[in-house]
Write an enzyme that holds these catalytic residues in place. Structure first.
Site, short mmCIF file in Angstrom:
data_model
loop_
_atom_site.label_atom_id
_atom_site.label_comp_id
_atom_site.label_asym_id
_atom_site.label_seq_id
_atom_site.Cartn_x
_atom_site.Cartn_y
_atom_site.Cartn_z
N HIS A 72 0.74 -1.15 -0.05
CA HIS A 72 0.12 -0.03 0.10
C HIS A 72 0.82 1.17 0.01
O HIS A 72 1.90 1.35 0.77
CB HIS A 72 -0.99 0.03 1.26
CG HIS A 72 -2.21 -0.91 0.84
ND1 HIS A 72 -3.26 -0.30 1.44
CD2 HIS A 72 -2.32 -2.02 0.42
CE1 HIS A 72 -4.30 -1.46 0.78
NE2 HIS A 72 -3.67 -2.44 0.47
N TYR A 201 -9.82 5.32 7.12
CA TYR A 201 -10.04 5.77 8.22
C TYR A 201 -11.02 6.74 8.48
O TYR A 201 -10.92 7.75 7.73
CB TYR A 201 -8.68 6.33 9.07
CG TYR A 201 -7.72 5.20 9.32
CD1 TYR A 201 -7.50 4.78 10.44
CD2 TYR A 201 -6.68 4.79 8.10
CE1 TYR A 201 -6.37 3.64 10.72
CE2 TYR A 201 -5.77 4.03 8.39
CZ TYR A 201 -5.65 3.35 9.68
OH TYR A 201 -4.58 2.35 9.85
N PRO A 293 -5.06 0.28 18.40
CA PRO A 293 -4.80 -0.27 17.03
C PRO A 293 -5.10 0.83 16.00
O PRO A 293 -4.66 0.45 14.96
CB PRO A 293 -5.91 -1.24 16.78
CG PRO A 293 -6.94 -0.94 17.73
CD PRO A 293 -6.44 -0.22 19.11
N LYS A 297 0.37 -0.26 15.02
CA LYS A 297 1.50 -0.21 15.76
C LYS A 297 1.90 -1.42 16.52
O LYS A 297 3.08 -1.58 17.12
CB LYS A 297 2.06 1.02 16.45
CG LYS A 297 2.04 2.53 15.54
CD LYS A 297 3.20 2.01 14.44
CE LYS A 297 3.24 3.32 13.51
NZ LYS A 297 3.75 2.91 12.27
N TYR A 385 3.37 6.71 10.25
CA TYR A 385 2.55 5.60 9.66
C TYR A 385 3.44 4.46 9.20
O TYR A 385 3.48 3.38 9.39
CB TYR A 385 1.49 6.09 8.79
CG TYR A 385 0.39 5.12 8.66
CD1 TYR A 385 -0.60 5.07 9.18
CD2 TYR A 385 0.59 3.91 7.46
CE1 TYR A 385 -1.55 3.95 9.07
CE2 TYR A 385 -0.50 3.31 7.24
CZ TYR A 385 -1.55 3.25 8.10
OH TYR A 385 -2.51 2.15 8.08
#
Length: 390
Positions: A72, A201, A293, A297, A385
């Site tokens: 991704h 998200y 979550p 991580k 990220y």
């Protein structure tokens, strides 16, 4: 039985440490309280940082991941009725993440340990650690009604938040830091195509939502929910309808619904234990820290712990160099706290916090508006990220 490193916990962190040490000629024995089927039946995270991907390749267990994993290059944040794209690749100079489930990682590690004759003892009950401050620690456990002993030189505690390893450090030595969030995640797993090629998200007044995937044919969705709710109160139809309400209209054409194959509610907490070393005992993964979550991580932090710990043990056995082991807790915790900060920030940015009132709501909106108007802010998000450097 005698070995060089006794590893408590047969999840991905314990198995990965065993594999990395085996490749360097260091003997290990892994003790796991549960059965192998139970370990492989746990539904967990699926976003791997570049550092963890590289570590799995170093451990020679990345063949299937490289064939089946989904690279991704970015993800989307749904906010104020629109999708905002975060270009990980472009913002970080080519870094990406890999979508590959923790269960798959664990299967690959088990296959490698089996192929190399690694010793993994399942259903080991009443594990106890002894003399961890001495030069001759040992571990006892019960199996099939008999008590067994493993003499070793080091112990790696990879046995999770509820395991025995952290509890073996005296209370006057251990410091624990914890933040419990006032909500949980209701997760649903279904054999349906993902809603999008990217993770979504969603920030919404009804609560947070996440659209994720495990493969091109299996999807994982989450909804923020009250900790007072029970899974039985969420039939599939209710879940899908609530998910639709929390997503922008532009995302809905890609949503395919279907029967769930797993549903569960997970509470959210931030937790860190310091130090991560006590004598010849080293903590790694969930035994030492938990993250919400939101920032993906948890598994990645466990991998970075194993990176530092394996390097320290390899340096000790190859050259008698103890510096890596001396520095382990400091190095690991420095990265842990940065990941804790990021996960906390992502959680605060994207979830509904009614208890913070109208002022808190406006602050959150201002933060999101700033994020999408500032390349510097978006770059910071992207760097964290994809994962900070080891």
């Amino acid at each position: 039985m005698r070995t060089q490193v006794a590893i408590i916990g047969g999840g991905p962190s314990g198995l990965l440490l065993s594999q990395l040490l085996h490749l360097k000629g260091i003997e290990t024995v892994v003790l796991e309280r549960r059965s192998r089927d139970y370990v492989l039946g746990r539904i967990r995270a699926g976003v791997l940082e570049q550092g963890m991907v590289d570590l799995l390749r170093e451990a020679q267990v990345a063949g299937r991941m490289d064939r089946e994993g989904l690279v991704h290059h970015g993800f989307d944040i749904a906010y104020d009725g629109r999708l905002h794209h975060v270009d990980l690749d472009g913002l970080t100079g080519g870094k990406t993440v890999m979508i590959y489930g923790q269960t798959e990682v664990t299967q690959d590690l088990y296959a490698a340990r089996d192929a190399m004759g690694g010793i993994v003892i399942h259903e080991a009950e009443n594990v106890a650690l002894h003399d961890v401050k001495s030069d001759a620690p040992f571990v006892t456990y019960e199996k099939d009604g008999e008590t067994h002993r493993i003499d070793c030189e080091f112990i790696a505690g990879c046995d999770g938040f509820h395991g025995v390893s952290r509890k073996s450090i005296p209370e006057d030595v251990l410091r624990e830091f914890e933040l419990v969030y006032p909500f949980g995640w209701l997760g649903l797993l279904a054999d349906v195509p993902p809603i999008s090629d990217e993770l979504i998200y969603a920030n919404h007044e009804r609560g947070f939502a996440l659209c994720s995937m495990r493969s091109k044919t299996r999807s994982r969705y989450y909804l923020q929910c009250s900790l007072a709710e029970r899974v039985e109160e969420w039939p599939d139809d209710r879940f899908w309808e609530e998910l639709r309400l929390r997503l922008p209209e532009s995302a809905l054409p890609g949503l395919t619904t279907g029967p769930s194959i797993e549903k569960s509610i997970a509470p959210l907490r931030s937790f860190v234990a310091e130090p991560m070393r006590y004598g010849r005992l080293f903590l790694a993964g969930d035994a030492a820290h938990i993250v919400p979550p939101t920032g993906a991580k948890g598994l990645n932090l466990a991998a970075s712990d194993i990176h530092y710990l394996s390097a320290g043990l390899i340096g000790y056995y190859r050259a008698g160099d103890q510096q890596g082991l001396t520095d382990y807790s400091r190095k690991a915790l420095a990265r842990v706290w940065k990941a804790e900060r990021f996960s906390w920030a992502m959680t605060n940015l994207l979830h509904a916090f009614p208890e913070k009132g109208a002022f808190g709501d406006r602050i959150q909106r201002a933060e999101l508006d700033y994020l999408f108007s500032s390349r510097a802010a978006t770059t910071s998000l992207a760097e964290n990220y994809v994962g900070l450097e080891y």
